[in-house]
Motif scaffolding. Structure first.
Motif: not given
Length: 369
Positions: A148-157
């Motif tokens: 979930i943390a990695a997915l959030g970072i990808v969405m934000y980037v």
């Protein structure tokens, strides 16, 4: 996968038996309570961003107002369906359901960040990703929280690159997200370890209690425990059988008076222990029932009431000693018979001693003319 029950670290950690600690633990970490707060937070954020976009309807880009409107509608529909699933239908919190809720929250936060982003400045609401990461750490295993943390970072980037550009502020925020994600994973690991330790403790306590219950249920001695007011706290089946009273319904009620009707001696032993703090050791008495009367032996012990915060209680352990009494009587009778036999042998010996010379004299006299 959807139909399989998924045990979260929270649910693992709250399976304990200490009422005072558990109630507080459940209030804070109950997964269904967290899900409800997620519903409230999701709707609040989606509504707030829609209201903010509405006040600046003509100054905001049409694409962003559309995103705010679509986010609110989607949040209402998804949250309503999810609330029906968990609150009305009381369905289990499956693995897929939890992942789905967290992904929806990531999309809502991404929409908020997209609407509030400024060129080369990013969004002041990007910190909302931290809340989603924290919820993931509490509700998912370690791998799920990292995902979930990695997915959030990808969405934000992706949003930052397509909308505001990749600036120094974006880089700083990504660094903060990474640190927070690592911290939440660490918290998740410690929580799971604590949950496993508590589970092992609960299992051991359960085994001890079952073993203790089995021993007390099958022991032939009666066991009664009362508090300082004479209220019955515990009674094993043998106590009910010996007294001829069904004691289980009397648990939580004063019991000295019903006991006195059957055995004044046992009631007096309780009174001395409760009132005078004088325990009995191998005392004896009688139990008078309608079908039989028999002797019993009793020992009382007291615990608590010594300033440790534990209420004082008195436990009486008693058993039927009528067979022992009969054995003692038979033993006493045998001893008496043995004494009579010894006396008889002694008397026979004393009688036999003068008979020998008398017999010799008679034989000599009979030989004379």
């Amino acid at each position: 996968m959807w139909a399989t029950r998924f045990a979260t670290p929270i649910e693992d950690a709250v399976r304990t038996t200490s009422p005072q600690v558990d109630n507080l633990y459940l209030v804070v970490l109950d997964p269904r309570r967290l899900i409800r707060w997620m519903y409230v937070g999701r709707l609040s954020i989606a509504t707030s961003i829609y209201v903010a976009a509405s006040f600046t309807w003509f100054q905001t880009e049409p694409a962003k107002t559309f995103v705010a409107t679509a986010t609110l509608v989607a949040a209402i529909l998804i949250t309503g369906a999810s609330g029906f699933w968990t609150e009305v239908s009381r369905k289990p919190l499956t693995k897929g359901f939890l992942y789905g809720q967290l992904i929806v929250d990531l999309l809502v936060v991404t929409a908020v960040v997209h609407v509030t982003s400024a060129p080369n400045a990013g969004s002041q609401f990007a910190a909302l990703y931290i809340l989603v990461n924290a919820a993931a750490a509490l509700m998912l295993p370690i791998g799920g929280a990292l995902l979930i943390a990695a997915l959030g970072i990808v969405m934000y980037v992706f949003d930052a690159i397509t909308v505001s550009g990749f600036s120094n502020a974006t880089t700083l925020q990504l660094l903060v997200f990474s640190v927070v994600a690592a911290s939440t994973v660490y918290i998740s690991v410690r929580l799971q370890q604590a949950g496993q330790g508590r589970q092992q403790l609960v299992a051991e306590l359960t085994r001890v209690r079952l073993r203790e219950k089995d021993i007390l249920a099958n022991i032939r001695s009666g066991i009664l425990t009362v508090d300082d007011t004479g209220t019955l706290l515990f009674a094993n089946p043998s106590a009910s059988e010996l007294l001829g009273i069904d004691l289980e319904p009397l648990i939580g009620s004063p019991v000295v008076s019903p006991i006195r009707a059957v055995s004044p001696d046992l009631a007096d032993a309780f009174d001395r222990a409760v009132r005078d703090h004088t325990n009995a050791s191998r005392a004896e008495g009688e139990i008078i029932r309608t079908d039989r009367t028999f002797s019993f032996g009793v020992t009382t012990t007291s615990a608590g009431g010594d300033g440790t915060g534990v209420d004082r209680s008195t436990t009486a352990i008693f058993q039927d000693i009528s067979d022992l009494k009969r054995l003692e009587q038979l033993n006493l009778r045998a001893q008496r018979l043995e004494a009579v036999a010894e006396l008889s042998a002694s008397l026979a010996h004393e009688i036999k001693n003068p008979l020998t010379p008398i017999r010799s004299a008679v034989e000599q006299m009979s030989a004379r003319p």
